[in-house]
Design an enzyme around this catalytic site. Structure first.
Site, PDB file in Angstrom:
ATOM      1  N   TYR A  33       0.824  -1.200   0.000  1.00 29.20           N
ATOM      2  CA  TYR A  33       0.000   0.000   0.000  1.00 29.20           C
ATOM      3  C   TYR A  33       0.855   1.246   0.000  1.00 29.20           C
ATOM      4  CZ  TYR A  33       0.742   0.966   5.041  1.00 29.20           C
ATOM      5  OH  TYR A  33       1.282   1.285   6.267  1.00 29.20           O
ATOM      6  N   ARG A  52       8.221   4.071  -4.658  1.00 30.84           N
ATOM      7  CA  ARG A  52       8.290   3.067  -3.585  1.00 30.84           C
ATOM      8  C   ARG A  52       7.266   1.953  -3.817  1.00 30.84           C
ATOM      9  NH1 ARG A  52       7.609   5.059   2.438  1.00 30.84           N
ATOM     10  NH2 ARG A  52       5.474   5.288   1.692  1.00 30.84           N
ATOM     11  N   ARG A 100      -7.564 -20.698  -1.851  1.00 27.95           N
ATOM     12  CA  ARG A 100      -6.586 -20.529  -0.783  1.00 27.95           C
ATOM     13  C   ARG A 100      -5.456 -21.544  -0.895  1.00 27.95           C
ATOM     14  NH1 ARG A 100      -5.217 -22.192   4.401  1.00 27.95           N
ATOM     15  NH2 ARG A 100      -4.280 -20.507   5.622  1.00 27.95           N
ATOM     16  N   LYS A 149       6.500  -2.003   1.938  1.00 31.37           N
ATOM     17  CA  LYS A 149       5.310  -1.426   2.584  1.00 31.37           C
ATOM     18  C   LYS A 149       4.115  -2.361   2.406  1.00 31.37           C
ATOM     19  CE  LYS A 149       3.181   3.128   3.272  1.00 31.37           C
ATOM     20  NZ  LYS A 149       3.305   3.144   4.727  1.00 31.37           N
ATOM     21  N   LEU A 205      11.110   1.195   7.170  1.00 34.30           N
ATOM     22  CA  LEU A 205      10.540   1.607   5.888  1.00 34.30           C
ATOM     23  C   LEU A 205      11.282   2.850   5.400  1.00 34.30           C
ATOM     24  CD1 LEU A 205       8.010   0.983   4.003  1.00 34.30           C
ATOM     25  CD2 LEU A 205       7.068   3.068   4.999  1.00 34.30           C
TER      26      LEU A 205
HETATM   27  N1  PDD Z   1       2.864   5.024   7.324  1.00 31.73           N
HETATM   28  N2  PDD Z   1       7.545   3.751   8.859  1.00 31.73           N
HETATM   29  C1  PDD Z   1       6.399   3.028   8.849  1.00 31.73           C
HETATM   30  C2  PDD Z   1       6.398   1.711   9.525  1.00 31.73           C
HETATM   31  C3  PDD Z   1       5.251   3.535   8.204  1.00 31.73           C
HETATM   32  O1  PDD Z   1       4.118   2.813   8.192  1.00 31.73           O
HETATM   33  C4  PDD Z   1       5.310   4.807   7.590  1.00 31.73           C
HETATM   34  C5  PDD Z   1       4.127   5.398   6.880  1.00 31.73           C
HETATM   35  C6  PDD Z   1       6.520   5.527   7.642  1.00 31.73           C
HETATM   36  C7  PDD Z   1       6.677   6.871   6.991  1.00 31.73           C
HETATM   37  O2  PDD Z   1       6.684   6.753   5.593  1.00 31.73           O
HETATM   38  P1  PDD Z   1       6.172   7.946   4.660  1.00 31.73           P
HETATM   39  O3  PDD Z   1       6.951   9.158   5.061  1.00 31.73           O
HETATM   40  O4  PDD Z   1       6.490   7.508   3.288  1.00 31.73           O
HETATM   41  O5  PDD Z   1       4.684   8.116   4.945  1.00 31.73           O
HETATM   42  C8  PDD Z   1       7.615   4.957   8.271  1.00 31.73           C
HETATM   43  C9  PDD Z   1       1.676   5.509   6.648  1.00 31.73           C
HETATM   44  C10 PDD Z   1       1.517   6.988   6.739  1.00 31.73           C
HETATM   45  C11 PDD Z   1       0.465   4.730   7.154  1.00 31.73           C
HETATM   46  O6  PDD Z   1       0.618   3.529   7.301  1.00 31.73           O
HETATM   47  O7  PDD Z   1      -0.616   5.307   7.343  1.00 31.73           O
END
Ligand code: PDD
Length: 285
Positions: A33, A52, A100, A149, A205
């Site tokens: 996502y 990404r 599945r 992600k 991440l």
């Molecule tokens: N989360 N680390 C983790 C584990 C994250 O889930 C996120 C982002 C980030 C920051 O990444 P970015 O700057 O690209 O948003 C770091 C999003 C916002 C979410 O899950 O809602």
């Protein structure tokens, strides 16, 4: 009025949007996502999020149901249909619906699912920006490919909920004595005007906001060190903050009950938040 969401080629009222119970996102968390901020109806750090997404897909060997141009067109259509001026666009791709089985299905016969929706939320006028957030440190219980992600968010969800049960705003996760990242954000310290953040690896991440903030901070003359730090080191920093697409730059004023600095948002954090918002308003497209 209900929101319009996008599911596999169709723009639908949210109550009519459906995904199969056999979707591998639902059964195996087999999906990735992206969350992209919207300011003035425009996308923030658009290219970074798309790049990404491509990397996440390729790391889990998942075909893409749409190219970047198609994705961007869907994002813009949703922003327009839902009249989003400030908020976010959520995008999810899963491997699709198949009988599945732990084996990946044949990509010739199983089409990935593509879902997008919007949320209208104030991002600039975030009440937490004024007073900062309090965090609790917890063991990092996630898998070892945190650079992808994926939608496997249960560990982060558990950690965030545990932090809230203790009256805190978020959890910072710790592995081998060093802080990895927040449950949904990257972590930074400021000491004597130096900005510190953990080096990129499979333990965190690669935040898109992290990259933009580091670039803007460097342009503004700050010295940056990509290093790991312990909870004790974080507690004795002058300032601490987090970054993410929805938090932008948010001050952290307390770690495990210990105030950071004087327990109030610090000047470098405030300046970086202003800088990030100004640059994002200027560059959003
Ligand atoms: N989360 N680390 C983790 C584990 C994250 O889930 C996120 C982002 C980030 C920051 O990444 P970015 O700057 O690209 O948003 C770091 C999003 C916002 C979410 O899950 O809602």
């Amino acid at each position: 009025m209900s929101r319009t969401v996008y599911v596999n080629g169709k723009f639908l009222p949210e109550e009519d949007a459906k995904i199969s119970v056999f979707d591998r996102g639902f059964l195996f968390a087999d999906g990735v996502y992206e969350v992209t901020a919207v300011l003035n109806g425009k996308l923030v750090d658009k290219q970074g999020h798309l790049s990404r997404l491509r990397r996440s897909l390729s790391e889990i060997d998942m075909p893409s149901p749409a190219d970047d141009t198609e994705i961007e067109a869907i994002q813009r259509e949703l922003i327009q249909r839902n009249s989003v001026t400030e908020g976010l666009v959520y995008l999810q791709i899963t491997r699709g619906a198949a009988e599945r089985s732990f084996f990946f299905p044949d990509p010739e016969t199983t089409r990935p699912s593509l879902v997008l929706f919007t949320q209208s939320v104030p991002l600039i006028a975030n009440p937490k920006a004024e007073h900062g957030i309090k965090v609790l440190t917890v063991e990092d219980i996630r898998w070892t490919r945190r650079d992808i992600k994926t939608v496997q968010l249960l560990p982060s969800s558990m950690c965030k909920t545990a932090a809230r049960a203790q009256g805190k705003d978020d959890a910072w996760m710790v592995q081998d004595g060093y802080i990895t990242e927040g449950t949904s954000n990257n972590v930074f310290l400021v000491t004597k005007n130096h900005i510190m953040t953990r080096r990129l690896s499979s333990t965190i991440l690669p935040g898109i906001t992290r990259a933009s903030v580091l670039a803007y901070a460097e342009e503004a003359g700050y010295e940056i060190q990509e290093v790991s730090f312990s909870v004790k080191e974080a507690q004795s920093a002058d300032e601490a903050f987090i970054t993410s697409a929805t938090a932008f730059v948010l001050p952290v004023v307390e770690i495990d009950g210990q105030p950071v600095g004087d327990g109030r948002p610090g000047p470098v954090t405030r300046r970086l938040r202003e800088l990030y918002i100004a640059e994002s308003l200027r560059r959003s497209e």
